[in-house]
Scaffold this motif. Structure first.
Motif, short mmCIF file in Angstrom:
data_model
loop_
_atom_site.label_atom_id
_atom_site.label_comp_id
_atom_site.label_asym_id
_atom_site.label_seq_id
_atom_site.Cartn_x
_atom_site.Cartn_y
_atom_site.Cartn_z
N GLY A 24 17.31 25.27 14.18
CA GLY A 24 18.25 24.23 14.59
C GLY A 24 19.69 24.51 14.22
N TRP A 25 19.92 25.10 13.04
CA TRP A 25 21.29 25.37 12.63
C TRP A 25 21.94 26.39 13.57
N LYS A 26 21.16 27.38 14.04
CA LYS A 26 21.71 28.37 14.98
C LYS A 26 22.07 27.68 16.29
N PHE A 27 21.17 26.84 16.78
CA PHE A 27 21.45 26.13 18.02
C PHE A 27 22.71 25.30 17.90
N ASP A 28 22.83 24.54 16.83
CA ASP A 28 23.99 23.66 16.65
C ASP A 28 25.30 24.43 16.59
N VAL A 29 25.31 25.52 15.84
CA VAL A 29 26.54 26.34 15.70
C VAL A 29 26.92 26.94 17.05
N LEU A 30 25.94 27.49 17.75
CA LEU A 30 26.23 28.13 19.03
C LEU A 30 26.55 27.13 20.13
N ARG A 31 25.88 26.00 20.15
CA ARG A 31 26.18 24.97 21.14
C ARG A 31 27.64 24.55 21.04
N LYS A 32 28.08 24.28 19.84
CA LYS A 32 29.46 23.86 19.63
C LYS A 32 30.44 24.95 20.09
N ASP A 62 30.45 34.39 7.99
CA ASP A 62 29.15 34.04 7.42
C ASP A 62 28.13 33.71 8.51
N ASP A 63 28.53 32.89 9.47
CA ASP A 63 27.62 32.54 10.56
C ASP A 63 27.25 33.78 11.37
N LEU A 64 28.22 34.63 11.66
CA LEU A 64 27.94 35.85 12.41
C LEU A 64 26.92 36.73 11.68
N ALA A 65 27.06 36.84 10.38
CA ALA A 65 26.15 37.67 9.59
C ALA A 65 24.73 37.08 9.58
N ARG A 66 24.61 35.76 9.60
CA ARG A 66 23.31 35.10 9.52
C ARG A 66 22.60 34.98 10.88
N LEU A 67 23.35 35.05 11.97
CA LEU A 67 22.77 34.82 13.29
C LEU A 67 21.83 35.91 13.77
N GLY A 68 22.11 37.13 13.48
CA GLY A 68 21.34 38.21 14.08
C GLY A 68 22.01 38.63 15.37
N SER A 69 21.22 38.89 16.40
CA SER A 69 21.75 39.35 17.69
C SER A 69 22.54 38.24 18.37
N LEU A 70 23.87 38.36 18.34
CA LEU A 70 24.71 37.32 18.89
C LEU A 70 24.52 37.17 20.39
N GLY A 71 24.51 38.26 21.12
CA GLY A 71 24.37 38.20 22.58
C GLY A 71 23.08 37.51 23.01
N TRP A 72 21.98 37.84 22.34
CA TRP A 72 20.69 37.24 22.68
C TRP A 72 20.72 35.74 22.41
#
Length: 105
Positions: A24-32, A62-72
């Protein structure tokens, strides 16, 4: 350890009923970040090819490091936002351009 809530990300493609669950945290960060990028592009929309770069500029290191594959992850969340009607593809335009759901038409 508490398990992270997950969000089901679906696709608008006909015949593809399975979705992908992401934290959920990944979805929320990327949605915004995606909504901000698409809104900032104006009425002409944002080229899909520019979306990942536009999102990258809006995320912390920090978010970029935690996300993994950004494009995917960007593509996965983008598809769910299309299903929800929060963003849309500009019809009849290639390559793909994205606008907010209220600009679609």
């Amino acid at each position: 350890m508490i398990e992270d809530d997950r969000v089901l990300c679906r696709t608008p493609t006909e015949g593809k009923d399975r979705g992908t669950r992401i934290p959920g945290w990944k979805f929320d960060v990327l949605r915004k970040a995606i909504l901000h990028a698409v809104e900032g592009a104006g009425s002409d929309g944002l080229a899909f090819s520019q979306l990942t770069g536009a999102v990258r500029q809006r995320l912390s290191a920090d978010d970029l490091a935690r996300l993994g594959s950004l494009g995917w992850h960007v593509t996965t969340v983008k598809l769910e936002l299309e299903v929800r009607g929060e963003i849309a593809r500009v019809p009849g335009v290639a390559p793909q351009r994205l606008v907010t759901g209220d600009q679609a038409g």
